[in-house]
Design an enzyme around this catalytic site. Structure first.
Site: not given
Ligand code: GTP
Ligand code: MG
Length: 148
Positions: A9, A49, A85, A102, A112, A115, A126
């Site tokens: 991000k 999103y 993840r 994170r 954060n 993604h 995506e």
């Protein structure tokens, strides 16, 4: 092999953490299938999103994503979605374990840093959204990572 969509991000790019993130996915053994630095159009951020449209933080989330360039990537390998993840850590960085991206590099849920797709189906959606031009066909030296 499974693909996942990972995006650094704007805060991660601005803070110079691109290499750190890439390093962690590379060291695990995943293959960087596609990468681009991108200024995000509002429509793309909103569509990315779209499932969160009803949330009170949605407008701020869209502002966050369009606030500067992001690094959009496709990483490939066994269970890359669920393992990606894990590498990223929990949504709220105050609850992310140390050792996760994170957990190690940020504090606020609204900043954060990264993604990652939450399921194989969302990864497909995506990747199509962020790489409409498709992915190149380069194949990595998979024999050094996988026995078969
Ligand atoms: P992504 O990988 O970015 O999709 O995060 P996630 O899958 O861990 O969480 P989720 O998809 O539920 O939320 C998407 C993003 O919205 C999060 O990464 C945060 O940036 C933001 N977000 C989620 N919950 C909150 C919240 O309670 N407050 C704020 N300000 N932002 C939130
Ligand atoms: Mg999510």
């Amino acid at each position: 092999l499974e693909q996942t969509f990972i995006m650094i991000k704007p805060d991660g790019v601005a803070r110079g953490l691109v290499g750190e993130v890439i390093k962690r996915f590379e060291q695990k053994g995943y293959y960087l299938r596609a990468l681009k630095l991108k200024n995000v159009e509002r429509e793309l951020a909103e569509e990315h999103y779209v499932d969160l449209k009803s949330k009170p933080f949605y407008p701020g989330l869209v502002e966050y994503i369009v606030s500067g360039p992001v690094v959009a990537m496709v990483w490939e390998g066994k269970q890359s979605v669920v393992t990606g993840r894990k590498i990223i850590g929990a949504t709220n960085p105050l609850q992310s374990e140390p050792g996760t991206v994170r957990g190690d590099f940020c504090i606020d849920v609204g900043r954060n840093l990264i993604h990652g797709s939450d399921a194989v189906e969302s990864a497909k959606r995506e990747i199509a959204l962020w790489f409409p031009e498709g992915l190149s066909n380069n194949k990595p030296f998979l024999k050094w990572i996988y026995e078969s």
